[in-house]
Design an enzyme around this catalytic site. Structure first.
Site, PDB file in Angstrom:
ATOM      1  N   SER A 494      81.780-101.311  13.930  1.00 52.35           N
ATOM      2  CA  SER A 494      81.101-102.587  14.074  1.00 52.35           C
ATOM      3  C   SER A 494      80.736-102.799  15.545  1.00 52.35           C
ATOM      4  O   SER A 494      80.001-101.983  16.095  1.00 52.35           O
ATOM      5  CB  SER A 494      81.969-103.708  13.513  1.00 52.35           C
ATOM      6  OG  SER A 494      81.212-104.876  13.321  1.00 52.35           O
ATOM      7  N   ASP A 581      76.140-101.913   3.554  1.00 54.14           N
ATOM      8  CA  ASP A 581      76.674-102.808   4.578  1.00 54.14           C
ATOM      9  C   ASP A 581      75.803-104.066   4.698  1.00 54.14           C
ATOM     10  O   ASP A 581      74.628-103.974   5.039  1.00 54.14           O
ATOM     11  CB  ASP A 581      76.717-102.064   5.921  1.00 54.14           C
ATOM     12  CG  ASP A 581      77.508-102.801   6.985  1.00 54.14           C
ATOM     13  OD1 ASP A 581      77.664-104.026   6.878  1.00 54.14           O
ATOM     14  OD2 ASP A 581      77.970-102.135   7.932  1.00 54.14           O
ATOM     15  N   HIS A 613      80.659-102.416   4.967  1.00 51.03           N
ATOM     16  CA  HIS A 613      80.986-102.504   6.394  1.00 51.03           C
ATOM     17  C   HIS A 613      82.366-101.898   6.626  1.00 51.03           C
ATOM     18  O   HIS A 613      83.365-102.599   6.770  1.00 51.03           O
ATOM     19  CB  HIS A 613      80.942-103.964   6.836  1.00 51.03           C
ATOM     20  CG  HIS A 613      80.887-104.144   8.321  1.00 51.03           C
ATOM     21  ND1 HIS A 613      79.836-103.666   9.086  1.00 51.03           N
ATOM     22  CD2 HIS A 613      81.745-104.730   9.191  1.00 51.03           C
ATOM     23  CE1 HIS A 613      80.048-103.973  10.357  1.00 51.03           C
ATOM     24  NE2 HIS A 613      81.197-104.610  10.457  1.00 51.03           N
TER      25      HIS A 613
END
Length: 659
Positions: A494, A581, A613
């Site tokens: 991320s 995601d 994600h």
């Protein structure tokens, strides 16, 4: 119970109070490395929760290779059985309700985070879909022992940007409107009678307005404004059962967020707990009485302030016996049965039951039994402070390899960026250290828990001062002999993935290679494609990262996007991405990959078609880590467990053509 207790993964184990785990076979111990299966495979048992009446214990464990909910009668492990039978993604979130024997759980489709809700009667097996996954998202908002046959759920079915609140009748499975959010509040808090108490709304300048419920007029009335500078360090976290008091984490008029009790009848506030070095981050209340038991803060390590002497006596006695940081992860409604998580940086993760009346502590129960033979090979984590070039102290965590591969190091960057790294057992630190790499995790500016000045210092500093902090940490590690400057890899997920890309583009000579896991490459497209239900956070996001609706904002976002500087990349890159995601779209990985291919810069790109994600499925997590391990071995020359089996068992697709 509201807490900010840290858990490296879903945790806890279920057996009777006096039981201990048994081992039916002797595991072969690998002399070269701790197997990935041990570090990242499905746990033997995890996510333990005692039913409020103390009759049942539920937990998560693999059933036919997929994580499912299991239930047993309390104290009778021989009654354990799976009560869900998912064969695809697995189940990761569930709660007991106060209707005896009834669970509620959520599930999405292949990582899209559009969660549906389901109820389950563990005695009859009656399973009901309450909201459908895949198109809208639903969550559990509140459960209450005062209204045991109902729960409050929230769903964005009416408006994808904002959540409405409904009461679910657990007997009939019917829902009725509790609060239709036509005023676009970011969030609403209810008391245990399901009366609305407080709401908040985000403003265009990044501030937020707090509203209180007027029961006579049956509407929310504006009460106060939280300035932008306090917007991420001030929030309502709980209310008393009767709704007369609100508990706030509040940084207004101070730097570090304190726990503040707000008496709504007198309209007076008082500071209940504070810490000069860090924010108060969590609190725990008795599930039945609502009495505040403790508040916790976290600088280098956790600190607790107690508000109940009996609870403190039991808790401190347990910590002394276990010589570990202990968290209470579940309680029966009467507070007499506890589940404990004992966190040590270099010991296998252990869990315990505790009986308050008899003061009985169970034998240790292990998240992964196969880790026990490797316990002596785990590496201790050190908490350190690293000075930044402009005067901040960066709370960081270092794990040194027992058998080093040269002077190699992995800089492991946390996501968020509004999150933090903690002191405790970390499977990624242990894995990388076992393979021969020192590991360093840094709480760079914008990390949470260290006050608003430190957090706000990260505003519009993606790829600049936030990245400078990481470079300062690398230089510190080199200066102190923990790393060779030519043998450092940057890796993260991320925001950590963005940091990896920034490392190769903004500081192209610093790192030997980078691993980008679901990281954004183009900040403008990132901000233009956030999930619709992030709408209440959008103004804050624009002020902290950059505003794609203005010319100046677009210019800043382009300048800070690694994609813009792709031609500067000199070192190898591995990209790992989930196809579904919803936060960092697949296009973020596609863009940087396509640009590198067009410029004939070497890059490896692996897509997981059934993930979002991050990698929730154990097979995919092990496959991604196997590929990462092979990549690291190429450039840092550490130990390598054969990867073929784990990659083959995963859904990994190696991308070889422009997307």
């Amino acid at each position: 119970m509201k807490t900010a207790l840290k858990m490296p993964f879903l945790a806890a184990l279920v057996l009777s109070m006096s039981a201990c785990q048994t081992f039916t076979k002797k595991e072969a111990v690998n002399a070269e490395y701790i197997p990935r299966e041990v570090l990242f495979g499905n746990p033997d048992i995890t996510g333990i929760k005692i039913s409020p009446d103390g009759k049942y214990v539920a937990y998560l464990s693999a059933h036919k290779g997929v994580l499912n909910i299991w239930v047993q009668d309390f104290g009778k492990p021989e009654t354990a059985k799976p009560v869900t039978h998912d064969t695809k993604r697995g189940i990761f979130r569930y709660n007991w309700t106060y209707t005896p024997g009834t669970l509620i759980f959520s599930q999405d489709v292949a990582g899209d985070e559009n969660f549906g809700l389901y109820t389950l009667n563990v005695a009859t097996g009656d399973l009901n879909e309450i909201t459908k996954p895949g198109k809208v998202t639903s969550q559990i908002a509140e459960t209450s022992h005062l209204r045991p046959n109902e729960v409050v759920i929230m769903t964005n079915e009416r408006d994808p940007r904002f959540f409405d609140y409904k009461i679910l009748n657990l007997a009939t499975k019917a829902t009725t409107d509790l609060f239709t959010n036509t005023e676009n509040y970011a969030g609403i808090i209810f008391d245990k009678n399901y009366h609305p108490i407080l709401a908040s709304k985000s403003n265009k300048d990044g501030s937020s307005t707090i509203f209180l419920w007027n029961s006579a007029n049956k509407k929310f009335v504006k009460k106060t404004v939280v300035p932008f500078e306090d917007s991420m360090t001030s929030t309502a976290v709980d209310v008393s059962h009767d709704g007369s008091k609100v508990y706030l984490l509040d940084s207004r008029q101070r730097d570090k967020a304190a726990l503040v009790e707000w008496d709504l009848k007198s309209d007076k506030t008082k500071v209940v707990a504070s810490d000069d070095r860090s924010d108060i981050q969590g609190l725990q209340m008795h599930p039945q009485t609502g009495k505040l038991l403790w508040a916790s803060s976290y600088y280098l390590k956790r600190d607790i302030q107690f508000f109940d002497k009996d609870f403190q006596k039991h808790f401190e006695s347990i910590e002394k016996k276990l010589d570990a940081e202990v968290n209470v992860t579940s309680m029966s409604l009467d507070g007499n049965q506890w589940v404990l998580f004992a966190d040590s940086t270099d010991k296998p993760v252990a869990f315990y039951f505790y009986d308050v009346k008899t003061q009985t502590l169970s034998q240790p129960l292990y998240h992964t039994k196969a880790m026990i033979p490797y316990g002596h090979r785990l590496s201790a984590m050190e908490a350190v402070e690293i000075p930044s070039r402009d005067g901040f102290q960066l709370v960081s965590y270092l794990t040194q390899a027992r058998k080093q591969a040269g002077k190699s190091m992995v800089l492991l960057v946390h996501g968020g960026p509004w999150g933090r790294d903690d002191y405790g057992y970390n499977p990624y630190h242990q894995w990388l250290a076992d393979r021969g790499y020192n590991v360093l995790s840094v709480n760079f500016r914008a990390s949470t828990g260290f006050g608003k000045k430190f957090l706000n210092a990260g505003d519009k500093q993606w790829g600049r001062k936030m990245h400078d902090d990481l470079i300062d940490a690398v230089n510190w590690a080199v200066k102190n002999g923990y790393a060779d400057p030519n043998e450092v890899v940057i890796m993260g997920g991320s925001y950590g993935g963005y940091a990896a890309l920034a490392g190769l583009t903004f500081t192209p000579d610093t790192f030997a290679a980078a691993v980008d896991i679901v990281g954004p490459s183009n900040l403008e497209t990132l901000l233009n494609t956030v999930p619709p239900y992030w709408e209440s956070f959008r103004a804050n996001l624009y002020k902290r990262v950059g505003d794609p609706t203005t010319a100046a904002g677009k210019k800043l976002l382009k300048e800070r996007s690694p994609l813009t500087h792709v031609n500067k990349i000199k070192k190898p890159l591995l990209i790992l991405q989930g196809a579904n995601d919803p936060r960092v779209k697949k296009a973020e990985a596609d863009q940087i990959y396509n640009a590198m291919v067009a410029k004939k810069i070497p890059v490896e790109y692996v897509l997981f078609p059934d993930e979002g994600h991050g990698f929730a499925k154990a097979a995919n997590n092990m496959g991604a880590n196997a590929l990462t391990e092979e990549f690291l071995q190429k450039y840092l020359k550490g130990r390598l467990e054969p990867i073929e089996a784990h990659v083959k068992a995963s859904s990994a697709q190696v991308i070889t053509t422009p997307q």
